[in-house]
Design an enzyme around this catalytic site. Structure first.
Site, PDB file in Angstrom:
ATOM      1  N   LEU A 197      65.157  27.973  -5.769  1.00 40.79           N
ATOM      2  CA  LEU A 197      64.507  26.265  -5.801  1.00 40.79           C
ATOM      3  C   LEU A 197      63.433  26.476  -5.471  1.00 40.79           C
ATOM      4  O   LEU A 197      62.643  25.138  -5.906  1.00 40.79           O
ATOM      5  CB  LEU A 197      65.395  25.451  -4.255  1.00 40.79           C
ATOM      6  CG  LEU A 197      64.545  23.874  -4.329  1.00 40.79           C
ATOM      7  CD1 LEU A 197      65.462  23.077  -5.840  1.00 40.79           C
ATOM      8  CD2 LEU A 197      66.203  23.309  -3.766  1.00 40.79           C
ATOM      9  N   CYS A 198      62.983  27.341  -5.021  1.00 40.91           N
ATOM     10  CA  CYS A 198      61.201  27.134  -4.770  1.00 40.91           C
ATOM     11  C   CYS A 198      60.592  27.714  -5.729  1.00 40.91           C
ATOM     12  O   CYS A 198      59.186  27.060  -6.112  1.00 40.91           O
ATOM     13  CB  CYS A 198      60.958  27.983  -3.380  1.00 40.91           C
ATOM     14  SG  CYS A 198      61.422  30.438  -4.088  1.00 40.91           S
ATOM     15  N   THR A 199      60.704  28.750  -6.625  1.00 44.35           N
ATOM     16  CA  THR A 199      60.056  28.486  -8.193  1.00 44.35           C
ATOM     17  C   THR A 199      60.776  27.521  -8.909  1.00 44.35           C
ATOM     18  O   THR A 199      59.484  27.241  -9.873  1.00 44.35           O
ATOM     19  CB  THR A 199      61.135  30.314  -8.686  1.00 44.35           C
ATOM     20  OG1 THR A 199      60.780  30.915  -7.773  1.00 44.35           O
ATOM     21  CG2 THR A 199      60.741  30.159 -10.138  1.00 44.35           C
TER      22      THR A 199
END
Length: 440
Positions: A206-208
């Site tokens: 999700l961070c990407t």
């Protein structure tokens, strides 16, 4: 409703006679059939293509107390193989319709539906069942159930308490291929022990997706996971990959995001593929694998024969092929081992926390989804990153660009990782192979 015993005459011949291939603890008796009909409690996870066959087979094999969990509703595309459903059932709960169909067609059989997620129940719910059967198309859900049955185990002076063991029979199909396996938690190989046997799953941290998209798929996932729930373009409606309006909305938004990050433009066909994540299904393969799974449930419930040991693969792509072998329990299994699994790090001064998260998602031994990481920094337990809670994600986002060295994480240090693939927190141990952390 009284169950006619005449219809079970074939089962009686198996359960009331001894034989050369019987289990060592098997005692021929009329009580065996009575146990199936009055005492045995079976949980089926999934009421799709495989689940429909499993429910039918369980009912016809004499099991009368069955529960089924499924969070999905019936779609038009389901009707060609999920035979418990009809056209007028479209939009209804799979679990509820399947349960009603079985209850109506098999006298004495009671199927209790649960139209919800498996994560909606706690240990006390799962502890009431004798055997759990999985007919899932999701590896994440399989791993979560695997973690749940492992969490139910109790040990006395290092010895497993057999009364806390709930066998899990897992079946899976993809096109003309399938597999069935018997899992005795704490004793045989679990789902995570053989994680590398599953086909590679395309997952994006999700961070990407949120901060550093690099692929068209990242843009589509961002719209699907973040923008759709936030903007609700068609009201409180779930994103439907079969609805052209829904797909077009995602397509247009994903294109806008792709342009912002100079990513090759998104195609409509790619959007459909990412949203639906279609797994091909063949009715005949479902029938074979369901039959294998229910046969194992019958053998374990009655102890009439030795259960399969422990993994069977099947293919009817070119002729009929099947093979059974013993999958081995891994000493450093992420789920069932008491030893923290090591994460090899080449250089802690160059590997960032975001790199570590990406590694946990992409490496075949971990295959996590959106891991949240906690560790001890300067003597205090600290959340390093967590994407599932917005306020915590915002506060810990800056840690993503810091190296493990800058975060103060040392060689041999343990990290505690939570992820949707397991109901339990996983312990990992950092193992540095490169330079030592430079301490100021």
């Amino acid at each position: 409703m009284e169950i006619s015993q005449k219809r079970w005459s074939n089962l009686s011949k198996i359960l009331e006679r001894n034989g050369a291939f019987c289990h060592g603890d098997f005692t021929p008796s009329k009580d065996n059939l009575e146990f199936l009909q009055t005492t045995a409690k079976i949980l089926v996870i999934g009421a799709g293509g495989l689940g429909c066959d499993i429910l039918k087979d369980l009912g016809l094999m004499g099991f009368c107390d069955i529960h089924v969990i499924d969070m999905d509703t019936i779609e038009l595309s389901n009707l060609n193989r999920q035979f418990l459903f009809r056209r007028n059932d479209i939009g209804s709960s799979k679990a509820e319709v399947a349960a009603a169909f079985i209850n109506n067609r098999i006298p004495g059989c009671k199927v209790t539906p649960h139209f919800c997620k498996i994560q909606d129940f706690d240990q006390s719910f799962y502890r009431q069942f004798h055997i759990i059967v999985c007919g899932l198309d999701s590896i994440v859900a399989r791993r979560w159930m695997n973690g749940m049955i492992l969490s139910l185990l109790n040990y006395d002076d290092g010895q497993l308490d057999p009364s806390t063991l709930i066998p899990m029979i897992d079946g899976g199909t993809e096109g003309f291929k399938g597999n069935a396996r018997v899992i005795l938690p704490g004793m045989t190989a679990c789902i995570d022990c053989t994680l590398d046997l599953f086909p590679p799953q395309v997952t994006y941290p999700l961070c990407t997706i949120a901060n550093t998209p690099r692929l068209p798929e990242h843009c589509i996932e961002f719209v699907k996971i973040i923008q759709w729930p936030k903007e609700l373009p068609f009201g409180e409606v779930t994103l439907d990959g079969d609805d052209p309006q829904h797909v077009m909305w995602v397509y247009e938004k994903a294109q806008e995001r792709a342009r912002q990050y100079n990513i090759a433009e998104v195609s409509y066909r790619l959007v459909q593929g990412v949203i639906k994540n279609i797994i091909p299904a063949v009715a005949s393969t479902n029938a074979v694998i369901a039959a294998a799974c229910v046969t194992e449930v019958f053998k374990i419930a009655t102890q009439c024969y030795n259960p399969m040991n422990n993994y069977m693969v099947f293919s009817d792509l070119e002729g009929i092929y099947s093979y059974t072998y013993e999958a081995e329990k891994k000493d450093d299994c992420l789920a069932c081992s008491s030893i923290p699994k090591e994460v090899a790090v080449e250089d802690p001064n160059t590997m960032t926390l975001e790199d570590l998260i990406k590694y946990l998602c992409e490496n075949h031994e971990f295959q996590m989804k959106n891991p949240g990481i906690t560790g001890c920094v300067e003597g205090k337990q600290k959340t390093l990153y967590m994407s599932t809670v917005k306020s915590i994600e915002e506060k810990t986002r800056s840690n993503l660009t810091l190296s493990l060295g800058e975060l103060g994480l040392k060689d041999g240090q343990e990290l505690f990782v939570s992820d949707c693939t397991s109901p339990n927190t996983v312990t990992l141990k950092l193992k540095y192979k490169g330079n030592e952390i430079e301490m100021e």
